[in-house]
Motif scaffolding. Structure first.
Motif, PDB file in Angstrom:
ATOM      1  N   GLU A  49     -14.132  -8.149   1.355  1.00 39.85           N
ATOM      2  CA  GLU A  49     -15.326  -8.333   2.189  1.00 39.85           C
ATOM      3  C   GLU A  49     -16.379  -9.169   1.466  1.00 39.85           C
ATOM      4  O   GLU A  49     -16.987 -10.059   2.051  1.00 39.85           O
ATOM      5  N   TRP A  84      -1.794   0.345  -5.918  1.00 41.47           N
ATOM      6  CA  TRP A  84      -2.398   0.271  -4.577  1.00 41.47           C
ATOM      7  C   TRP A  84      -2.317   1.626  -3.883  1.00 41.47           C
ATOM      8  O   TRP A  84      -1.527   1.847  -2.993  1.00 41.47           O
ATOM      9  N   ASP A  85      -3.140   2.535  -4.345  1.00 39.85           N
ATOM     10  CA  ASP A  85      -3.250   3.835  -3.681  1.00 39.85           C
ATOM     11  C   ASP A  85      -4.518   3.815  -2.823  1.00 39.85           C
ATOM     12  O   ASP A  85      -5.147   2.766  -2.675  1.00 39.85           O
ATOM     13  N   SER A  86      -4.893   4.961  -2.285  1.00 39.09           N
ATOM     14  CA  SER A  86      -6.024   4.960  -1.361  1.00 39.09           C
ATOM     15  C   SER A  86      -7.329   4.562  -2.055  1.00 39.09           C
ATOM     16  O   SER A  86      -8.181   3.912  -1.458  1.00 39.09           O
ATOM     17  N   ILE A  87      -7.455   4.932  -3.317  1.00 40.37           N
ATOM     18  CA  ILE A  87      -8.677   4.580  -4.038  1.00 40.37           C
ATOM     19  C   ILE A  87      -8.717   3.069  -4.251  1.00 40.37           C
ATOM     20  O   ILE A  87      -9.726   2.404  -3.996  1.00 40.37           O
ATOM     21  N   GLY A  88      -7.572   2.521  -4.686  1.00 41.09           N
ATOM     22  CA  GLY A  88      -7.479   1.077  -4.871  1.00 41.09           C
ATOM     23  C   GLY A  88      -7.727   0.329  -3.569  1.00 41.09           C
ATOM     24  O   GLY A  88      -8.360  -0.722  -3.552  1.00 41.09           O
ATOM     25  N   HIS A  89      -7.236   0.907  -2.473  1.00 41.36           N
ATOM     26  CA  HIS A  89      -7.377   0.271  -1.162  1.00 41.36           C
ATOM     27  C   HIS A  89      -8.849   0.055  -0.814  1.00 41.36           C
ATOM     28  O   HIS A  89      -9.239  -1.014  -0.353  1.00 41.36           O
ATOM     29  N   MET A  90      -9.659   1.080  -1.054  1.00 44.93           N
ATOM     30  CA  MET A  90     -11.070   0.978  -0.709  1.00 44.93           C
ATOM     31  C   MET A  90     -11.774  -0.076  -1.574  1.00 44.93           C
ATOM     32  O   MET A  90     -12.632  -0.815  -1.085  1.00 44.93           O
ATOM     33  N   ILE A 146     -10.639  -3.536  -0.298  1.00 41.04           N
ATOM     34  CA  ILE A 146     -11.341  -3.901   0.936  1.00 41.04           C
ATOM     35  C   ILE A 146     -12.739  -4.425   0.615  1.00 41.04           C
ATOM     36  O   ILE A 146     -13.162  -5.463   1.113  1.00 41.04           O
ATOM     37  N   LEU A 198       0.840  -1.204   0.000  1.00 39.29           N
ATOM     38  CA  LEU A 198       0.000   0.000   0.000  1.00 39.29           C
ATOM     39  C   LEU A 198       0.873   1.251   0.000  1.00 39.29           C
ATOM     40  O   LEU A 198       1.793   1.374   0.809  1.00 39.29           O
ATOM     41  N   ILE A 255     -14.419  -5.729   7.564  1.00 36.86           N
ATOM     42  CA  ILE A 255     -13.095  -5.239   7.959  1.00 36.86           C
ATOM     43  C   ILE A 255     -13.283  -3.872   8.608  1.00 36.86           C
ATOM     44  O   ILE A 255     -13.774  -2.943   7.965  1.00 36.86           O
ATOM     45  N   MET A 298      -8.412  -1.861   8.618  1.00 36.67           N
ATOM     46  CA  MET A 298      -8.231  -1.269   7.303  1.00 36.67           C
ATOM     47  C   MET A 298      -6.916  -0.514   7.187  1.00 36.67           C
ATOM     48  O   MET A 298      -6.251  -0.550   6.170  1.00 36.67           O
ATOM     49  N   THR A 299      -6.550   0.192   8.256  1.00 36.19           N
ATOM     50  CA  THR A 299      -5.311   0.981   8.186  1.00 36.19           C
ATOM     51  C   THR A 299      -4.080   0.131   8.483  1.00 36.19           C
ATOM     52  O   THR A 299      -2.964   0.556   8.245  1.00 36.19           O
TER      53      THR A 299
END
Lengths: 81, 468
Positions: free
Chosen positions: A47, A34-40, A43, A28, A54, A59-60
């Motif tokens: 799920e 794997w940026d913040s948008i990809g992270h969401m 997740i 990340l 999660i 998540m962090t």
């Protein structure tokens, strides 16, 4: 499909990865995909794939391919090929 | 007059925290020395990340009357090449690890992880004397269109922001936005002018390290585009204990009304001020704001014009609309309205095209109390994660790569339609060239058109029809 395959697929779909990307090396904030948008998205994919929730701390703390496996283990999902 | 000439008064104060503390003195010294390597009234490309290297260079360039084009440090090679050919910068200030530059250009000066690459262009730039800075309009499609900002624009907007957000030297913003993005830059400008301390980080709000830094360095404020607030909601921001946090701002697109409601309540409970704002790069950054505690009364509003600016509405005939609750094009007037665009080298010598008046392209109405509400857009533009994208530019980019497509969408949702069996290739181009996520590429049988041959965008499918 094994849980490992499902996990890998969630990764490829969530981060929109090409087939030649080495999942084990994904981090990340370091891997471009794997940026913040990809992270969401990732997740949400995980799920859905494993029917888990999660929470915000998890998540962090989820920041690598391996730490995701450890996280799922804690949530009762054994990742196996 | 240039920007940041007054920063000397803060010499011994802390300007930046990024792994360690940097004083204003150190920032100005580094900035000056980078700038001296370049020389006054040159055009340079400054590749930006939330790092001291790009920040200090930016400050130095502005103080020394060098004109920088701010670009993302990760700009795709092809796009950077295209921009360099078009604008012929004398230098490129960039991470020394960028192979495309390191393999082809010499660098004789460096600071931190950055190097000053020399292009050896033969062009002598004729830059307009008031031109201070060039920003890209959307950043993503690689459109070579730049916004021409002047020293006066930057000063006017920063002063106005300082005024309505009541910024002083005790404020301590932590970065959440790229500095080459007008909103991110406006936070930097307005805080440095007041002698405040910036916490620079490339970490994002989904990373634990971001919040640890936020806590350790006692950040008082940060900004976010709608997507940040979606993430904050998902992260259960309401459960976070961050006593230093005093002010949150939002811009870069319309916040979903439910989210706006949620955060106005959460912020009120936590004693955090919450500002919803509206702006465009063409107006440096900000044009309006909804004052804190007005959320309940004026839900969905972009608020009122920032100090020093005026907002009016125009009907189709170009006349001012005086009545309340009548929709027209939103027009902004103020000293922060840019000179206009540049699409070529020669445009950089041009004067003021806009004369302080900006037609925003947004349709809005004003209520009885003078608060503005946006209802739509005239141009085919959407916001993707805070970044403005022209649907026509995406179509043009794909056409350049040999794919005839139609684009449609709304904020944070871009749909690309193709008649060919080239979905995977289109996805690859979008990923590499536009670098946006969540784009849905669909193969369809036919482009719906009306009797005049115009595309009926509303009739395009939002989901792929499953055929078996």
């Amino acid at each position: 499909m094994s849980t490992l395959e499902a996990y890998n697929m969630a990764f490829r779909n969530g981060l929109e990865l090409e087939d030649d990307v080495v999942l084990e090396e994904m981090k990340l904030g370091e891997s471009t995909e794997w940026d913040s948008i990809g992270h969401m998205t990732l997740i949400a994919e995980i799920e859905d794939a494993f029917d888990v929730y999660i929470d915000s701390d998890e998540m962090t703390e989820f920041h690598s391919y391996q730490s995701g496996i450890a996280l799922l283990q804690r949530l009762g999902v054994d990742i196996q090929s | 007059m240039t920007l940041f000439q007054t920063l000397e008064q803060y010499m011994d104060r802390e300007a930046v925290y990024a792994d360690r503390s940097y004083s204003y003195r150190e920032m100005l010294e580094v900035g000056n020395s980078i700038c001296q390597e370049v020389g006054e009234r040159s055009l340079v490309f400054c590749l930006c990340a939330n790092r001291v290297e790009s920040l200090f260079a930016y400050i130095g360039f502005l103080r020394g009357r060098v004109v920088p084009v701010l670009l993302d440090a990760d700009i795709p090679v092809e796009q950077l090449q295209k921009l360099m050919e078009r604008y012929q910068p004398t230098h490129v200030w960039a991470p020394e690890t960028r192979e495309d530059l390191a393999n082809s250009l010499d660098a004789f000066y460096g600071y931190g992880g950055y190097a000053l690459f020399e292009t050896e262009t033969s062009v002598r730039h004729q830059l307009h004397e008031e031109l201070a800075l060039l920003l890209t309009t959307s950043g993503s499609t690689g459109s070579p269109k730049l916004v021409r900002l002047t020293y006066k624009n930057l000063m006017a907007n920063a002063s106005s922001i300082i005024d309505y957000l009541d910024i002083d030297q005790t404020d301590k913003p932590i970065t959440t936005l790229p500095m080459n993005y007008s909103y991110g830059l406006s936070i930097i400008n307005s805080h440095l002018l007041k002698g405040a301390t910036l916490i620079l980080t490339d970490r994002s709000i989904v990373q634990k390290e971001f919040w640890e830094l936020c806590r350790a360095e006692q950040a008082t404020t940060f900004g976010g585009v709608p997507f940040h607030y979606e993430m904050l909601k998902r992260l259960k921001f309401e459960t976070y204990d961050l006593p230093s946090l005093k002010k949150l701002t939002q811009a870069g697109g319309k916040l979903d009304p439910k989210l706006a409601q949620h955060f106005s309540t959460v912020c009120e409970e936590k004693g955090i001020q919450f500002f919803i704002m509206y702006g465009q790069t063409e107006a440096t950054a900000r044009m309006s704001y909804l004052p804190d505690r007005m959320h309940a009364k004026k839900a969905g509003s972009i608020g009122i014009a920032i100090p020093g600016g005026t907002l009016t509405l125009r009907d189709e005939a170009g006349n001012d609309i005086k009545e309340a609750n009548v929709t027209g094009e939103l027009v902004y007037q103020g000293d922060n309205v840019s000179f206009g665009y540049a699409t070529s080298l020669t445009d950089l010598s041009k004067g003021d095209d806009n004369h302080g008046v900006l037609r925003t392209g947004d349709m809005a109405y004003r209520d009885e109390d003078g608060y503005f509400f946006i209802v739509g857009r005239i141009k085919r533009m959407i916001k993707l994660y805070g970044s403005r994208i022209s649907l026509d530019e995406v179509e043009a980019l794909l056409r350049e790569h040999g794919h005839d497509c139609v684009c449609a969408g709304e904020d944070d949702q871009l749909y690309v339609y193709t008649l060919q069996d080239d979905v995977a290739r289109i996805q690859k181009i979008i990923k590499e060239q536009i670098k946006v996520k969540g784009v849905r590429v669909m193969q369809i049988d036919e482009i719906p058109r009306n009797a005049f041959g115009k595309i009926r965008y509303a009739a395009l499918p939002k989901r792929e029809l499953v055929t078996t």
